[in-house]
Motif scaffolding. Structure first.
Motif, PDB file in Angstrom:
ATOM      1  N   LEU A   8      19.162 -11.053   6.276  1.00 36.69           N
ATOM      2  CA  LEU A   8      18.244  -9.940   6.053  1.00 36.69           C
ATOM      3  C   LEU A   8      17.266  -9.815   7.210  1.00 36.69           C
ATOM      4  N   SER A   9      16.756  -8.612   7.403  1.00 39.92           N
ATOM      5  CA  SER A   9      15.738  -8.393   8.435  1.00 39.92           C
ATOM      6  C   SER A   9      14.568  -9.338   8.183  1.00 39.92           C
ATOM      7  N   LEU A  12      11.443  -8.105   6.042  1.00 42.11           N
ATOM      8  CA  LEU A  12      11.448  -7.885   4.594  1.00 42.11           C
ATOM      9  C   LEU A  12      10.932  -9.143   3.917  1.00 42.11           C
ATOM     10  N   LYS A  13       9.676  -9.070   3.463  1.00 35.20           N
ATOM     11  CA  LYS A  13       9.055 -10.262   2.872  1.00 35.20           C
ATOM     12  C   LYS A  13       8.981 -10.111   1.349  1.00 35.20           C
ATOM     13  N   GLN A  14       9.145 -11.240   0.633  1.00 38.00           N
ATOM     14  CA  GLN A  14       9.020 -11.203  -0.827  1.00 38.00           C
ATOM     15  C   GLN A  14       7.626 -11.697  -1.246  1.00 38.00           C
ATOM     16  N   ARG A 133       7.065   5.854   2.816  1.00 38.46           N
ATOM     17  CA  ARG A 133       7.282   5.302   4.152  1.00 38.46           C
ATOM     18  C   ARG A 133       8.104   6.199   5.072  1.00 38.46           C
TER      19      ARG A 133
END
Ligand SMILES: Cc1ncc(COP(=O)(O)O)c(C=O)c1O
Length: 421
Positions: A8-9, A12-14, A133
């Motif tokens: 994943l990029s 992209l944070k969880q 966005r």
């Protein structure tokens, strides 16, 4: 072909470390079957809870019948039925619908419609607002510079006016509403000539910007100004709609009628679906070909949305959101009373924020982050919001029970104690 495994990029944070294996009602289970109380609802999406049996059944039936009846090629029954059904919950006269997939796309569609219907260019938005966005939606967004930074030039013609954020301004709600309306009048007098102004976009409760309800007097003031100048009032109900605030729409709290309503998130309990609604007199002014898309009004999403509406009605979920929201807010206010780090607890219905403030009045992001993390460790999933990430927000599904609210408050109390020790 070279052997390669993708990832994943890194951007992209969880918000939590959970690897979700399944969901059931208010709960998410990880791959070790650990149970979490999910007070994020997928950012306010799973309105009927995870995998409500009636929503699952409707979607499964539709998957086996027709998945994709592309709506500019053919028409399908779930889309027609949903459209008829939405008529019963939309404000009187707001009875023409156009569907897309996400909140941002619907915001873009609303902006196109407002510009074409009025022949004017400018849009007025409020500071701290989040509208999405994609490029036009990001241009309308001021909930945090991270949405806008490094991607310019943004769309011109956007004017940002202060939101009545009473706590931040150090004012009462009435004072904040009067201040924000005065500033809006000033913008109309100095920056955006009314006859150049197509639309005012407003969230009835500031979402990403910090969970700040718009005082009813403010929304009524917007309505008056929109009427006076022929400006379209657009209610961005992406997060506040579908019962979330304890009324069906967030703008119902002010008893106003917007010109365009934007809905998404809770509409289909987790299936991608969004829509704009407007009176025919406005919708018919949009230019031919300006509304369309490959996936809009997906048949499975529409079937899920119809089942969602059944569940909301049959289980009295709007009233439940109001009752449980009060219970949640009262519980959180009790926690805040023991912890001066929480300067404000606010919200409408099941959309409640806890704002962390340092003793010098500055945003206390560190304590908010610690409390948010500690809550997840204890089994309570939450999100942060606000430009400084110092507001911890709670958005459980509308099916939440009193016991679950009490459990969340108790876990939150332990988390805050730990974070402030
Ligand atoms: C008020 C509001 N408008 C628009 C959006 C954008 O929706 P999406 O993320 O589905 O594009 C959001 C998403 O959080 C929202 O809260």
């Amino acid at each position: 072909m070279a052997e390669q495994s993708a990832a994943l990029s890194p951007l992209l944070k969880q918000a939590t470390p959970v690897l979700a294996a399944r969901g059931e009602g208010v709960y998410i289970y990880d791959e070790d079957d650990r149970r979490y109380l999910d007070f994020t609802a997928g950012i306010g999406v799973t309105s009927t809870g995870h995998c409500h049996p009636r929503v699952v059944e409707a979607a499964q039936r539709q998957v086996a019948t027709l998945v994709h009846g592309q709506y500019t090629t053919v028409m399908h029954r779930p889309l027609l039925q949903l459209t008829e059904r939405l008529g019963s919950v939309l404000p009187e006269g707001i009875d023409r619908l156009f569907y897309v997939n996400s909140g941002s796309e619907a915001v873009e569609a609303a902006l196109r419609l407002a510009r074409q219907a009025t022949g004017r260019q400018n849009a007025i938005v409020f500071q701290g607002g989040f509208h999405g966005r994609t490029m036009a939606a990001a241009s309308l967004t001021t909930s945090g510079t991270k949405i806008r930074a490094g991607i310019g030039p943004l769309m011109p013609g956007v004017v940002v006016s202060p939101f009545p954020y009473a706590y931040r301004l150090g004012m009462s709600e009435d004072e904040a509403a009067a201040f924000a309306l005065r500033e809006l009048d000033y913008q109309l007098a100095t920056v955006s000539y009314p006859q150049d102004t197509a639309a005012i976009f407003v969230e009835p409760v500031l979402g990403e910007g910090g969970y700040v309800p718009a005082p009813p007097a403010f929304l009524r003031g917007l309505r008056e100004r929109a009427d006076k100048h022929g400006i379209l009032l657009v209610a961005d109900e992406v997060q506040t709609g579908f019962g979330r605030t304890g009324r069906f729409w967030g703008h119902d709290h002010a008893a106003i009628r917007p010109d365009i309503v934007i809905t998404a998130k809770g509409l289909a309990s987790g299936f991608p679906l969004s829509a704009i609604a407007a009176p025919n007199s406005i919708m018919e002014k949009a230019w031919p070909g300006s509304q369309g898309g490959t996936y809009g009004g997906n048949a499975v999403s529409c079937a899920a949305a119809l089942a969602t509406m059944d569940v909301i009605e049959d289980e009295g979920l709007v009233a439940n959101a109001e009752r449980m929201g009060e219970r949640l807010k009262n519980g959180l206010a009790r926690v805040a009373a023991d912890h001066p780090e929480i300067g404000d607890v606010r919200g409408l219905g099941l959309m409640v924020g806890n704002e962390f403030t340092a003793s010098d009045g500055s945003p206390d992001t560190e304590t908010a982050t610690r409390a948010h993390k500690a809550a997840a460790e204890k089994g309570l999933l939450l999100l942060t919001c606000g430009p400084h990430g110092n507001v911890v927000r709670m958005i459980p599904p509308l099916i939440v029970t009193a016991d679950q609210v009490d459990e969340a408050v108790s876990l939150w109390s332990q988390a805050v104690k730990e974070a402030t020790a």
